[in-house]
Design an enzyme around this catalytic site. Structure first.
Site, PDB file in Angstrom:
ATOM      1  N   ARG A   1      42.473  18.655  44.716  1.00  0.00           N
ATOM      2  CA  ARG A   1      41.832  17.641  45.660  1.00  0.00           C
ATOM      3  C   ARG A   1      40.744  18.428  46.015  1.00  0.00           C
ATOM      4  NH1 ARG A   1      44.031  13.195  48.002  1.00  0.00           N
ATOM      5  NH2 ARG A   1      41.853  12.945  48.783  1.00  0.00           N
TER       6      ARG A   1
ATOM      7  N   HIS B   1      41.782   4.548  45.722  1.00  0.00           N
ATOM      8  CA  HIS B   1      41.900   5.977  46.060  1.00  0.00           C
ATOM      9  C   HIS B   1      41.200   6.750  45.041  1.00  0.00           C
ATOM     10  CE1 HIS B   1      43.283   9.438  48.006  1.00  0.00           C
ATOM     11  NE2 HIS B   1      44.423   9.340  48.136  1.00  0.00           N
TER      12      HIS B   1
ATOM     13  N   ARG C   1      38.618   7.008  55.619  1.00  0.00           N
ATOM     14  CA  ARG C   1      40.053   6.370  55.136  1.00  0.00           C
ATOM     15  C   ARG C   1      40.158   5.431  55.981  1.00  0.00           C
ATOM     16  NH1 ARG C   1      45.584   9.324  53.794  1.00  0.00           N
ATOM     17  NH2 ARG C   1      44.365   9.710  51.783  1.00  0.00           N
TER      18      ARG C   1
ATOM     19  N   ASP D   1      53.940   6.272  42.417  1.00  0.00           N
ATOM     20  CA  ASP D   1      53.538   6.533  44.051  1.00  0.00           C
ATOM     21  C   ASP D   1      54.482   6.017  44.909  1.00  0.00           C
ATOM     22  OD1 ASP D   1      52.073   7.116  46.184  1.00  0.00           O
ATOM     23  OD2 ASP D   1      50.406   5.323  45.829  1.00  0.00           O
TER      24      ASP D   1
ATOM     25  N   CYS E   1      50.867  11.403  43.668  1.00  0.00           N
ATOM     26  CA  CYS E   1      49.721  11.804  44.546  1.00  0.00           C
ATOM     27  C   CYS E   1      50.232  12.353  45.999  1.00  0.00           C
ATOM     28  CB  CYS E   1      48.660  10.645  44.764  1.00  0.00           C
ATOM     29  SG  CYS E   1      49.463   9.168  45.795  1.00  0.00           S
TER      30      CYS E   1
HETATM   31  N1  NVA Z   1      49.433   4.489  48.135  1.00  0.00           N
HETATM   32  C1  NVA Z   1      49.617   5.364  49.040  1.00  0.00           C
HETATM   33  C2  NVA Z   1      48.916   6.621  48.815  1.00  0.00           C
HETATM   34  C3  NVA Z   1      49.078   7.743  49.859  1.00  0.00           C
HETATM   35  C4  NVA Z   1      48.112   8.833  49.516  1.00  0.00           C
HETATM   36  C5  NVA Z   1      49.062   4.846  50.467  1.00  0.00           C
HETATM   37  O1  NVA Z   1      48.125   4.081  50.105  1.00  0.00           O
HETATM   38  O2  NVA Z   1      49.848   4.929  51.292  1.00  0.00           O
HETATM   39  N1   CP Z   2      47.441  12.202  48.405  1.00  0.00           N
HETATM   40  C1   CP Z   2      46.882  11.944  49.598  1.00  0.00           C
HETATM   41  O1   CP Z   2      45.534  11.330  49.675  1.00  0.00           O
HETATM   42  O2   CP Z   2      47.663  12.667  50.729  1.00  0.00           O
HETATM   43  P1   CP Z   2      47.358  12.340  52.178  1.00  0.00           P
HETATM   44  O3   CP Z   2      47.640  10.926  52.716  1.00  0.00           O
HETATM   45  O4   CP Z   2      48.191  13.464  52.821  1.00  0.00           O
HETATM   46  O5   CP Z   2      45.830  12.560  52.392  1.00  0.00           O
END
Ligand code: NVA
Ligand code: CP
Length: 307
Positions: free
Chosen positions: A289, A135, A108, A221, A261
């Site tokens: 997930r 994602h 990530r 989101d 999400c």
């Molecule tokens: N679009 C959000 C998703 C978090 C799971 C982010 O990138 O922070």
């Molecule tokens: N939806 C998602 O990826 O959540 P986290 O940021 O908690 O991993």
């Protein structure tokens, strides 16, 4: 300890074909059934997953870590702060070293270029656990969840209300693979970059309520994704009116589902009565997930398991 299976990465949704997704979903259903029945399923004894987090996480860490344990393997958590990545070790070197000590890697991070460079230097499969651009694991879980509740997503309409962020670009890639349509409503100045989109399966709406009309799934989101926190005040202003509330859900098909999400901000991108209401499947979506990623890891390490 790389395996004998040819290396395949999952760096963005378009990396897999429909046939591969259908296999992963079929295995996810089997693996989920085993989990619910407390049936031991340990195909990955002595295999190790390394998880590299350069951003925060609850669901992604938990689902990958628990999932790897449930498959009989081990999971190791690294973050930028405590590893040499935070002190400037090149991502190429990290990819080389980590892939000599483990069997599969989840990353990530910020730019998609970082995970691409990491994967180019890895001897083992690399999974995108979220970048600024994509994602894919989340959309994998979302589509599995839709199919569980409503059957095939091909030919359906998904409404995306809010930011043109990593989730939306993964949804756009999924629309092309699965053959569904996206109705997109983003505020002025936060629209999609058309040169990043390789499908025609979407329609842009200037009114978010109109984008929901007839949709089979409404999804949104956060307005400010991780890494964009400095823009938060401007975004709060720009996204005014883009909340998914009961009035917008009323425009959708009667059987429409709501997904997010998570983490969510009630009162910003979604109202409490929608996310906590009867059309919301956000907890199934979060749980899935775990199951889809176990199937994904199984596929990347063992190929097409049949049993
Ligand atoms: N679009 C959000 C998703 C978090 C799971 C982010 O990138 O922070
Ligand atoms: N939806 C998602 O990826 O959540 P986290 O940021 O908690 O991993």
């Amino acid at each position: 300890m790389p395996g004998t299976h040819p290396i395949k990465h999952f760096l963005q949704f378009s990396d897999f074909s429909l046939d591969e997704f259908e296999h992963v979903f079929q295995r996810a259903a089997v693996i989920k059934r085993k989990f619910k029945a407390y049936e031991v399923y340990h195909p990955l004894v002595d295999r190790t997953l390394v998880m590299v987090f350069e951003k925060s996480s609850t669901r992604t860490r938990l689902s990958f870590e628990a999932g790897m344990h449930q498959l009989g393997g081990a999971a190791i958590y690294l973050n930028t702060r405590d590893s040499q990545l935070g002190r400037g070790e090149p991502v190429e070197d990290a990819g080389q070293v980590m892939s000599r000590m483990c069997d599969i890697i989840m990353v990530r991070t910020f730019g998609q270029d970082i995970i691409e460079r990491f994967a180019a230097n890895s001897r083992v499969p690399v999974i995108n656990g979220l970048t600024n651009e994509h994602h894919p694991c989340q959309v994998l879980a979302d589509i599995f969840t839709y199919v569980e509740h409503r059957g095939a997503i091909a030919g359906k309409t998904v409404a995306w209300i809010g930011d043109a962020n990593n989730m939306l670009y993964s949804w756009l890639q999924a629309a092309e693979v699965f053959g569904f349509h996206l109705n997109i409503a983003t505020p002025p100045g936060y629209d999609i970059e058309h040169d990043r989109v390789e499908t025609g399966r979407f329609t842009i709406f200037s009114n978010p309520s109109d984008a929901c009309a007839g949709a089979h799934l409404v999804t949104t989101d956060v307005w400010t994704s991780m890494g964009y926190e400095k823009e938060n005040a401007a975004r709060l202003e720009a996204f005014d009116g883009y909340i998914v509330d009961s009035a917008k859900m009323a425009r959708a098909a009667p059987e429409a589902l709501f997904m997010h999400c998570l983490p969510a901000h009630r009162g910003e991108e979604v109202s409490a009565d929608v996310i906590d209401g009867p059309q919301s499947v956000v907890w199934d979506e979060a749980e899935n997930r775990l199951h889809v990623q176990k199937a994904l890891i199984e596929y990347l390490l063992l190929g097409r398991v049949t049993e």
